[in-house]
Design an enzyme around this catalytic site. Structure first.
Site, PDB file in Angstrom:
ATOM      1  N   LYS A   9       0.820  -1.215   0.000  1.00 48.13           N
ATOM      2  CA  LYS A   9       0.000   0.000   0.000  1.00 48.13           C
ATOM      3  C   LYS A   9       0.861   1.275   0.000  1.00 48.13           C
ATOM      4  O   LYS A   9       2.074   1.205   0.175  1.00 48.13           O
ATOM      5  CB  LYS A   9      -0.942  -0.041   1.213  1.00 48.13           C
ATOM      6  CG  LYS A   9      -2.037  -1.122   1.132  1.00 48.13           C
ATOM      7  CD  LYS A   9      -2.896  -1.107   2.405  1.00 48.13           C
ATOM      8  CE  LYS A   9      -4.087  -2.048   2.319  1.00 48.13           C
ATOM      9  NZ  LYS A   9      -4.873  -2.038   3.597  1.00 48.13           N
ATOM     10  N   TYR A  49     -12.658  -1.804  -3.242  1.00 47.26           N
ATOM     11  CA  TYR A  49     -13.185  -1.755  -1.876  1.00 47.26           C
ATOM     12  C   TYR A  49     -14.714  -1.615  -1.844  1.00 47.26           C
ATOM     13  O   TYR A  49     -15.266  -1.104  -0.861  1.00 47.26           O
ATOM     14  CB  TYR A  49     -12.520  -0.621  -1.096  1.00 47.26           C
ATOM     15  CG  TYR A  49     -11.130  -0.954  -0.575  1.00 47.26           C
ATOM     16  CD1 TYR A  49     -10.898  -2.134   0.149  1.00 47.26           C
ATOM     17  CD2 TYR A  49     -10.047  -0.095  -0.766  1.00 47.26           C
ATOM     18  CE1 TYR A  49      -9.631  -2.441   0.643  1.00 47.26           C
ATOM     19  CE2 TYR A  49      -8.781  -0.392  -0.265  1.00 47.26           C
ATOM     20  CZ  TYR A  49      -8.576  -1.574   0.430  1.00 47.26           C
ATOM     21  OH  TYR A  49      -7.326  -1.875   0.934  1.00 47.26           O
ATOM     22  N   ASN A 112      -1.995   0.077   7.386  1.00 50.28           N
ATOM     23  CA  ASN A 112      -1.545  -1.283   7.698  1.00 50.28           C
ATOM     24  C   ASN A 112      -0.755  -1.950   6.584  1.00 50.28           C
ATOM     25  O   ASN A 112      -0.646  -3.177   6.528  1.00 50.28           O
ATOM     26  CB  ASN A 112      -2.717  -2.145   8.199  1.00 50.28           C
ATOM     27  CG  ASN A 112      -3.789  -2.341   7.144  1.00 50.28           C
ATOM     28  OD1 ASN A 112      -3.658  -1.883   6.013  1.00 50.28           O
ATOM     29  ND2 ASN A 112      -4.854  -3.051   7.508  1.00 50.28           N
ATOM     30  N   HIS A 115      -2.257  -5.246   1.490  1.00 47.73           N
ATOM     31  CA  HIS A 115      -3.565  -5.859   1.225  1.00 47.73           C
ATOM     32  C   HIS A 115      -3.345  -7.272   0.722  1.00 47.73           C
ATOM     33  O   HIS A 115      -2.416  -7.528  -0.031  1.00 47.73           O
ATOM     34  CB  HIS A 115      -4.342  -5.073   0.158  1.00 47.73           C
ATOM     35  CG  HIS A 115      -5.551  -5.819  -0.349  1.00 47.73           C
ATOM     36  ND1 HIS A 115      -6.766  -5.778   0.306  1.00 47.73           N
ATOM     37  CD2 HIS A 115      -5.704  -6.676  -1.393  1.00 47.73           C
ATOM     38  CE1 HIS A 115      -7.617  -6.576  -0.337  1.00 47.73           C
ATOM     39  NE2 HIS A 115      -7.005  -7.120  -1.376  1.00 47.73           N
ATOM     40  N   GLU A 126     -10.274  -9.723  -7.587  1.00 46.18           N
ATOM     41  CA  GLU A 126      -9.227  -8.708  -7.453  1.00 46.18           C
ATOM     42  C   GLU A 126      -8.103  -8.890  -8.471  1.00 46.18           C
ATOM     43  O   GLU A 126      -7.563  -7.910  -8.985  1.00 46.18           O
ATOM     44  CB  GLU A 126      -8.664  -8.737  -6.021  1.00 46.18           C
ATOM     45  CG  GLU A 126      -9.691  -8.292  -4.986  1.00 46.18           C
ATOM     46  CD  GLU A 126      -9.214  -8.415  -3.548  1.00 46.18           C
ATOM     47  OE1 GLU A 126      -9.934  -7.945  -2.650  1.00 46.18           O
ATOM     48  OE2 GLU A 126      -8.118  -8.985  -3.305  1.00 46.18           O
TER      49      GLU A 126
HETATM   50  P1  DAT Z   1      -8.078  -6.607   5.503  1.00 49.99           P
HETATM   51  O1  DAT Z   1      -7.278  -5.536   4.800  1.00 49.99           O
HETATM   52  O2  DAT Z   1      -7.309  -7.249   6.605  1.00 49.99           O
HETATM   53  O3  DAT Z   1      -8.676  -7.617   4.545  1.00 49.99           O
HETATM   54  P2  DAT Z   1     -10.747  -5.464   5.702  1.00 49.99           P
HETATM   55  O4  DAT Z   1     -11.016  -6.062   4.350  1.00 49.99           O
HETATM   56  O5  DAT Z   1     -11.723  -5.765   6.789  1.00 49.99           O
HETATM   57  O6  DAT Z   1      -9.291  -5.862   6.232  1.00 49.99           O
HETATM   58  O7  DAT Z   1     -10.666  -3.885   5.566  1.00 49.99           O
HETATM   59  C1  DAT Z   1      -9.983  -3.284   4.479  1.00 49.99           C
HETATM   60  C2  DAT Z   1      -9.120  -2.181   5.006  1.00 49.99           C
HETATM   61  O8  DAT Z   1      -9.944  -1.163   5.546  1.00 49.99           O
HETATM   62  C3  DAT Z   1      -8.186  -2.583   6.129  1.00 49.99           C
HETATM   63  O9  DAT Z   1      -6.954  -3.097   5.654  1.00 49.99           O
HETATM   64  C4  DAT Z   1      -8.008  -1.312   6.875  1.00 49.99           C
HETATM   65  C5  DAT Z   1      -9.334  -0.604   6.709  1.00 49.99           C
HETATM   66  N1  DAT Z   1     -10.208  -0.835   7.863  1.00 49.99           N
HETATM   67  C6  DAT Z   1     -10.879  -1.962   8.152  1.00 49.99           C
HETATM   68  N2  DAT Z   1     -11.585  -1.844   9.275  1.00 49.99           N
HETATM   69  C7  DAT Z   1     -11.346  -0.582   9.718  1.00 49.99           C
HETATM   70  C8  DAT Z   1     -11.776   0.168  10.835  1.00 49.99           C
HETATM   71  N3  DAT Z   1     -12.616  -0.348  11.748  1.00 49.99           N
HETATM   72  N4  DAT Z   1     -11.312   1.443  10.952  1.00 49.99           N
HETATM   73  C9  DAT Z   1     -10.479   1.971  10.056  1.00 49.99           C
HETATM   74  N5  DAT Z   1     -10.025   1.311   8.961  1.00 49.99           N
HETATM   75  C10 DAT Z   1     -10.470   0.057   8.807  1.00 49.99           C
HETATM   76 MG    MG Z   2     -10.098  -7.394   3.078  1.00 49.69          MG
END
Ligand code: DAT
Ligand code: MG
Length: 151
Positions: A9, A49, A112, A115, A126
């Site tokens: 990222k 997303y 973080n 991805h 994706e």
């Molecule tokens: P991942 O990236 O582990 O698959 P996800 O698909 O649930 O996680 O969410 C996509 C991204 O969105 C994640 O990497 C960081 C952000 N995100 C997720 N939950 C969040 C939250 N509660 N607050 C802020 N950012 C969040």
């Molecule tokens: Mg995800």
């Protein structure tokens, strides 16, 4: 054999951690089949997303993922999706295993670093979003018999 989409990222690119992140997947034994450097447009981010649309963090997530270039990769191997998720660590760096990418280099959920696709359907969707079929390279790696049991 399974394929997964991995993105280093914008924060990983800006912090100079791309090599470190690639190295984690490489050393784990996954086989690289595609890679490109690009800046994600708002339109592409919205498709990638789409499942998060309407959530409180959505606007910030789109702003972040489009804020600087990324490195998009396709990695393959047996159970590649789960292997990659394990190497990445939990979504929230505070909950990620300390040896994982997010656990070692992150502190904020919104920064973080990486991805990874979360399941076979997501991976197919994706990979199609970021790569033309011809951009994914089928190749035999010299080390394959030493990494993959059934290759
Ligand atoms: P991942 O990236 O582990 O698959 P996800 O698909 O649930 O996680 O969410 C996509 C991204 O969105 C994640 O990497 C960081 C952000 N995100 C997720 N939950 C969040 C939250 N509660 N607050 C802020 N950012 C969040
Ligand atoms: Mg995800």
């Amino acid at each position: 054999m399974e394929r997964t989409l991995i993105i280093a990222k914008p924060d990983a690119v800006q912090r100079g951690l791309v090599g470190e992140i690639i190295s984690r997947f490489e050393r784990a034994g996954l086989r690289l089949v595609g890679m490109k450097f690009l800046q994600i447009t708002p339109a592409l981010a919205a498709r990638h997303y789409a499942v998060h649309q309407g959530k409180p963090f959505y606007a910030g997530l789109i702003a972040y993922i489009t804020s600087a270039p990324v490195v998009v990769m396709a990695w393959e191997g047996p159970g590649a999706i789960q292997v990659a998720r394990k190497l990445m660590g939990a979504t929230r760096p505070a909950e990620a295993d300390p040896g994982s990418i997010r656990g070692m280099y992150g502190v904020s959920v919104g920064r973080n670093l990486v991805h990874g696709s979360d399941g076979p359907e997501t991976a197919a969707f994706e990979l199609d979003l970021f790569f033309e079929p011809a951009e994914l390279v089928e190749w035999a790696r010299a080390a394959d018999p030493w990494v993959f049991e059934d290759n």
